[in-house]
Design an enzyme around this catalytic site. Structure first.
Site: not given
Length: 409
Positions: A367, A295, A229
């Site tokens: 996501y 992440y 992103d």
């Protein structure tokens, strides 16, 4: 076959190149010119008539093969100033010449002809190779040269070069690739300060600009193994990518020199490691690579919550298949459907700035923001759903993207 050759000779004056090329796939170790001469002699012997060598203007090619040397000179002139090691020659043949030879193929029911353009490509290619010392490469040539016979000119197509590497992005707010301004679509307006861009810079531009300067190229396109992103950092081992450098005049650069130029120009914002040269075929492999990603996120939860309570909730997401309807934030550019992705690992690392630091290893396409927020029920299960209270990601860093294997032919 001799009667067939006699019939072809009856069409009119024809050069040995064209006569031989009508049987170009027969026998070995002969040029078409040698093959045509032999056929002409054989026809004269069979008819017990005087031998007449090729003369006049060939009705098939207009004596095009007498100009092979001139075309080779034109090619060499067109290539001046370019750095290249391999070459491929192509020919754009006027329709009239193509129709002439195809008429003979059809009339005589020929089974083994070679097209005129194939011989022209080969003969000019050999002549250029002899003059320049460069090799002909049919699969991955540095430059492709097109002989435009009707226009009496040479067109040069410089093939791009490809560099495989990894990038880190340290500054939030930078997209991976160039975005045209949403208002003017790239033409320039007041909204974008007449730059034509939605964002001042991108990873693609920060990496590509120094490379373009050093290689004297016209453009650079970054192909990433996925994308983070715009508000996320890409740290850790970096994201694999292939940089496609368009129309480079210089091809033999040192990758470490290119790497240093990028890292100096983009210091503090983006850093790269250029690992090796790549092939065009690797781009598709890279972009379709379904690599797992790790992440590190900061999560804000409404109300008081102990680490033990959080860990219990995270355990309920560990190894679970998540059902995610296309998030609202990307629904304008992605198909609206439900995707299933696995949470491979998830754990709390501690508390930072009053927020929970969480590390997630997820299947490609998971996501992460919606895994936490639930996206108003579009993602299930989610941390918000399990806790029974709102939770959201306040910052996101990608720390690992799996490498792809070396590409091949």
């Amino acid at each position: 076959m001799i009667e067939q050759v006699k019939a072809i000779l009856g069409y009119g004056e024809i050069c040995d190149h064209c006569l031989g090329r009508f049987y170009g796939k027969l026998s070995f170790g002969l040029t078409n010119q040698e093959r045509g001469h032999a056929l002409r002699v054989a026809a004269a012997l069979d008819a017990n008539e005087p031998y007449h060598p090729a003369a006049g203007v060939c009705w098939v090619c207009n004596n095009l093969f007498d100009q092979v040397g001139l075309w080779a000179e034109k090619v060499c002139t067109a290539l001046e100033g370019l750095e290249y090691s391999t070459i491929l020659v192509g020919t754009r043949v006027p329709p009239l010449l193509t129709e002439s030879e195809e008429m003979v193929w059809s009339d005589q029911n020929l089974r083994s002809p070679e097209p005129l353009k194939s011989e022209m490509n080969r003969e000019v290619g050999k002549a250029v190779s002899a003059k320049t010392g460069r090799m002909v490469d049919f699969k991955h040539p540095d430059v492709v040269v097109i002989l435009d016979i009707a226009g009496d000119q040479v067109e040069v197509q410089v093939n791009p070069i490809f560099i495989y590497g990894r990038y880190q992005k340290f500054e939030r707010g930078i997209p991976q690739t160039h975005w045209d301004c949403r208002a003017c679509h790239g033409s320039g307006c007041e909204a974008c300060n007449f730059t034509g861009k939605q964002y001042a810079d991108s990873v693609e531009e920060l990496v590509g600009r120094p490379v373009m300067v050093l290689l004297k190229a016209t453009g650079a396109v970054l192909h990433g193994a996925g994308r983070e992103d715009i508000d996320a950092r890409m740290i850790g081992t970096g994201r694999p990518f292939i940089l496609e450098v368009d129309t480079p005049q210089i091809r033999s650069a040192d990758l470490k020199e290119l790497e240093l130029a990028v890292n100096t120009a983009a210091a503090g914002r983006v850093a790269v490691e250029f690992d090796r040269w790549a092939l065009r075929t690797e781009v598709e492999t890279l972009k379709s690579n379904k690599a797992h990603k790790k992440y590190r996120i900061l999560v804000e939860v409404e109300g008081d919550l102990s680490e033990d309570e959080l860990n219990l909730a995270l355990n309920r997401l560990q190894g679970v298949t998540i059902h995610q309807r296309t998030p609202r934030r990307v629904a304008h550019r992605r198909a609206d459907k439900i995707r299933e992705r696995d949470v491979l690992e998830i754990r709390c690392l501690g508390i930072e700035e009053g927020r929970y630091s969480i590390e997630v290893l997820g299947e490609a396409g998971l996501y992460i923001k919606e895994l936490i927020s639930g996206d108003d029920g579009r993602t299930r299960p989610s941390l918000t759903e399990i806790l029974g209270r709102p939770a959201q990601v306040t910052s996101l860093d990608v720390v690992l993207v799996e490498e792809m294997a070396n590409g091949g032919e």
